[in-house]
Design a protein around this motif. Structure first.
Motif, PDB file in Angstrom:
ATOM      1  N   PHE A 265      -2.357   4.080   3.171  1.00 31.03           N
ATOM      2  CA  PHE A 265      -1.015   3.478   3.109  1.00 31.03           C
ATOM      3  C   PHE A 265      -1.025   2.427   2.006  1.00 31.03           C
ATOM      4  O   PHE A 265      -1.003   1.226   2.273  1.00 31.03           O
ATOM      5  CB  PHE A 265      -0.631   2.882   4.468  1.00 31.03           C
ATOM      6  N   SER A 266      -1.022   2.894   0.787  1.00 31.39           N
ATOM      7  CA  SER A 266      -1.363   2.047  -0.346  1.00 31.39           C
ATOM      8  C   SER A 266      -0.296   1.027  -0.717  1.00 31.39           C
ATOM      9  O   SER A 266      -0.600  -0.027  -1.262  1.00 31.39           O
ATOM     10  CB  SER A 266      -1.665   2.928  -1.565  1.00 31.39           C
ATOM     11  N   GLY A 267       0.972   1.340  -0.433  1.00 28.82           N
ATOM     12  CA  GLY A 267       2.038   0.426  -0.854  1.00 28.82           C
ATOM     13  C   GLY A 267       2.035   0.258  -2.364  1.00 28.82           C
ATOM     14  O   GLY A 267       1.900   1.222  -3.115  1.00 28.82           O
ATOM     15  N   VAL A 268       2.151  -0.973  -2.823  1.00 27.74           N
ATOM     16  CA  VAL A 268       2.136  -1.242  -4.270  1.00 27.74           C
ATOM     17  C   VAL A 268       0.708  -1.399  -4.794  1.00 27.74           C
ATOM     18  O   VAL A 268       0.504  -1.747  -5.953  1.00 27.74           O
ATOM     19  CB  VAL A 268       2.961  -2.498  -4.615  1.00 27.74           C
ATOM     20  N   GLY A 269      -0.261  -1.137  -3.904  1.00 27.13           N
ATOM     21  CA  GLY A 269      -1.664  -1.272  -4.297  1.00 27.13           C
ATOM     22  C   GLY A 269      -2.339  -2.473  -3.676  1.00 27.13           C
ATOM     23  O   GLY A 269      -3.280  -3.034  -4.232  1.00 27.13           O
ATOM     24  N   TYR A 270      -1.855  -2.873  -2.496  1.00 29.90           N
ATOM     25  CA  TYR A 270      -2.330  -4.091  -1.845  1.00 29.90           C
ATOM     26  C   TYR A 270      -3.853  -4.198  -1.820  1.00 29.90           C
ATOM     27  O   TYR A 270      -4.414  -5.240  -2.153  1.00 29.90           O
ATOM     28  CB  TYR A 270      -1.808  -4.170  -0.407  1.00 29.90           C
ATOM     29  N   PHE A 271      -4.536  -3.124  -1.409  1.00 34.54           N
ATOM     30  CA  PHE A 271      -5.987  -3.160  -1.280  1.00 34.54           C
ATOM     31  C   PHE A 271      -6.707  -2.471  -2.438  1.00 34.54           C
ATOM     32  O   PHE A 271      -7.717  -2.956  -2.932  1.00 34.54           O
ATOM     33  CB  PHE A 271      -6.415  -2.504   0.044  1.00 34.54           C
ATOM     34  N   CYS A 272      -6.180  -1.345  -2.884  1.00 32.31           N
ATOM     35  CA  CYS A 272      -6.922  -0.537  -3.861  1.00 32.31           C
ATOM     36  C   CYS A 272      -7.043  -1.211  -5.222  1.00 32.31           C
ATOM     37  O   CYS A 272      -8.041  -1.022  -5.935  1.00 32.31           O
ATOM     38  CB  CYS A 272      -6.308   0.852  -3.989  1.00 32.31           C
TER      39      CYS A 272
ATOM     40  N   GLU B  40       0.943   7.030  -0.997  1.00 34.27           N
ATOM     41  CA  GLU B  40       2.135   6.249  -0.653  1.00 34.27           C
ATOM     42  C   GLU B  40       3.338   7.171  -0.591  1.00 34.27           C
ATOM     43  O   GLU B  40       3.600   7.918  -1.523  1.00 34.27           O
ATOM     44  CB  GLU B  40       2.364   5.134  -1.670  1.00 34.27           C
ATOM     45  N   MET B  41       4.087   7.105   0.515  1.00 35.36           N
ATOM     46  CA  MET B  41       5.230   8.013   0.684  1.00 35.36           C
ATOM     47  C   MET B  41       6.570   7.355   0.358  1.00 35.36           C
ATOM     48  O   MET B  41       7.579   8.053   0.255  1.00 35.36           O
ATOM     49  CB  MET B  41       5.244   8.580   2.101  1.00 35.36           C
TER      50      MET B  41
ATOM     51  N   TYR C  46       5.741   3.501  -4.448  1.00 35.96           N
ATOM     52  CA  TYR C  46       4.925   4.334  -5.332  1.00 35.96           C
ATOM     53  C   TYR C  46       5.194   4.005  -6.804  1.00 35.96           C
ATOM     54  O   TYR C  46       4.267   3.945  -7.617  1.00 35.96           O
ATOM     55  CB  TYR C  46       5.212   5.816  -5.064  1.00 35.96           C
ATOM     56  N   HIS C  47       6.460   3.788  -7.144  1.00 40.19           N
ATOM     57  CA  HIS C  47       6.819   3.405  -8.514  1.00 40.19           C
ATOM     58  C   HIS C  47       6.048   2.157  -8.945  1.00 40.19           C
ATOM     59  O   HIS C  47       5.479   2.113 -10.042  1.00 40.19           O
ATOM     60  CB  HIS C  47       8.325   3.155  -8.600  1.00 40.19           C
TER      61      HIS C  47
ATOM     62  N   LYS D   7      -9.812   4.574 -12.337  1.00 39.29           N
ATOM     63  CA  LYS D   7     -10.431   4.468 -11.011  1.00 39.29           C
ATOM     64  C   LYS D   7      -9.503   4.873  -9.864  1.00 39.29           C
ATOM     65  O   LYS D   7      -9.965   5.249  -8.796  1.00 39.29           O
ATOM     66  CB  LYS D   7     -10.933   3.042 -10.783  1.00 39.29           C
ATOM     67  N   ILE D   8      -8.194   4.744 -10.073  1.00 36.80           N
ATOM     68  CA  ILE D   8      -7.244   5.025  -8.989  1.00 36.80           C
ATOM     69  C   ILE D   8      -6.359   6.213  -9.341  1.00 36.80           C
ATOM     70  O   ILE D   8      -5.761   6.248 -10.415  1.00 36.80           O
ATOM     71  CB  ILE D   8      -6.343   3.807  -8.700  1.00 36.80           C
ATOM     72  N   LYS D   9      -6.273   7.151  -8.421  1.00 35.65           N
ATOM     73  CA  LYS D   9      -5.344   8.270  -8.569  1.00 35.65           C
ATOM     74  C   LYS D   9      -4.223   8.077  -7.553  1.00 35.65           C
ATOM     75  O   LYS D   9      -4.433   8.244  -6.342  1.00 35.65           O
ATOM     76  CB  LYS D   9      -6.038   9.601  -8.341  1.00 35.65           C
ATOM     77  N   PRO D  10      -3.007   7.736  -8.004  1.00 38.62           N
ATOM     78  CA  PRO D  10      -1.892   7.566  -7.063  1.00 38.62           C
ATOM     79  C   PRO D  10      -1.330   8.923  -6.631  1.00 38.62           C
ATOM     80  O   PRO D  10      -1.222   9.845  -7.447  1.00 38.62           O
ATOM     81  CB  PRO D  10      -0.879   6.767  -7.877  1.00 38.62           C
TER      82      PRO D  10
END
Length: 280
Positions: free
Chosen positions: A133-140, A156-157, A162-163, A177-180
């Motif tokens: 549940f990534s949101g705007v990237g809070y943790f990742c 992120e749904m 997601y934007h 490193k991150i694939k959204p």
């Protein structure tokens, strides 16, 4: 800080508000980036303009003042925010050196989770991570910047969140490193061939319905699930662990509680916690 703010706000509005209104003034505020968010008593809503102007003069690095008009709503946890003074509700919030761009009227940002965002990078070592549940990237974002993950799949749904997730990956320079992934983690994660060494399940209320997916995508040898939830003061962590263990047994997985992290007080006698659960 709060007592100083309240004192300065009262002094700034003395002679503008009456004595009863002065007593209802807030003792503190929340600041996200350059935006200040106020919780005002209903009795002060018709004086929000003069209060907002005073707040902007008192608080440093403040481009806009907003009014929190109620609890978050909808499956996307949308805030009820009204812009009172300023030009935009979009801002960039900086924390631990990480930049989070977001619109505070459309996206919730939980500042109370600051220590959890700081903790995760210390745990990660060359791992494949699923951020459910990534949101705007809070943790990742913090993990990508401060640790050395092999790869992070950020699900992120909410199209708006997601934007900003995509934008934040770019401005923090962690595209390698991150694939959204836009969509529901419960289905999208099953499409990933790689298995997760670590799964972050940072959502309230506890995302029980995503546990079957988690157990299907974890590394079969060894993995960690970070499972958030609420516990009463008198509740043992095993009460929350049971949610995970029951589903784990359905997939022939053993679970072991490695650590309980207190995140914040959620309401009187109820705490927001995260369980670090070893699965093998």
């Amino acid at each position: 800080m709060k007592s100083s703010f309240k004192k300065r706000l009262r002094e700034a509005l003395k002679g503008i508000l009456n004595e009863i209104e002065i007593k209802f003034l807030p003792s503190g505020f929340q600041q996200i980036g350059t935006i200040v968010i106020l919780n005002l008593k209903n009795q002060l809503w018709n004086r929000k303009d003069v209060i907002a102007e005073a707040v902007q003069n008192i608080v440093s690095n403040c481009d806009a003042v907003c009014l929190n008009k109620g609890a978050i709503y909808s499956q996307f946890r949308t805030p009820q925010i009204e812009l009172v003074i300023g030009e935009s509700t979009e801002t960039i919030h900086k924390e631990h050196g990480t930049l989070y761009k977001l619109d505070v009227s459309k996206i919730m940002f939980a500042k109370g989770n600051i220590n959890e965002r700081k903790r995760y990078p210390k745990l990660v070592k060359n791992e494949i991570i699923f951020d459910f549940f990534s949101g705007v990237g809070y943790f990742c974002l913090n993990i990508a910047r401060l640790a050395n993950p092999k790869r992070i799949y950020a699900f992120e749904m909410n199209p708006i969140a997601y934007h900003y997730l995509v934008e934040n990956i770019k401005i923090n320079k962690v595209s390698d490193k991150i694939k959204p992934i836009l969509g529901d983690c419960k289905t999208e994660a099953l499409k990933i061939k790689e298995k997760a060494d670590r799964i972050i399940m940072g959502l309230l209320p506890s995302p029980k319905d995503a546990l079957p997916t988690a157990f299907q995508v974890i590394n079969p040898k060894k993995s960690i699930i970070h499972y958030e939830g609420l516990l009463n003061d008198s509740d043992p962590p095993e009460k929350l662990l049971e949610d995970v263990s029951i589903i784990g047994k359905e997939f022939n997985k053993k679970t072991k509680l490695e650590h309980v992290e207190f995140i914040k007080s959620y309401r009187p006698h109820v705490n927001h916690v995260c369980l670090d659960i070893l699965v093998n």
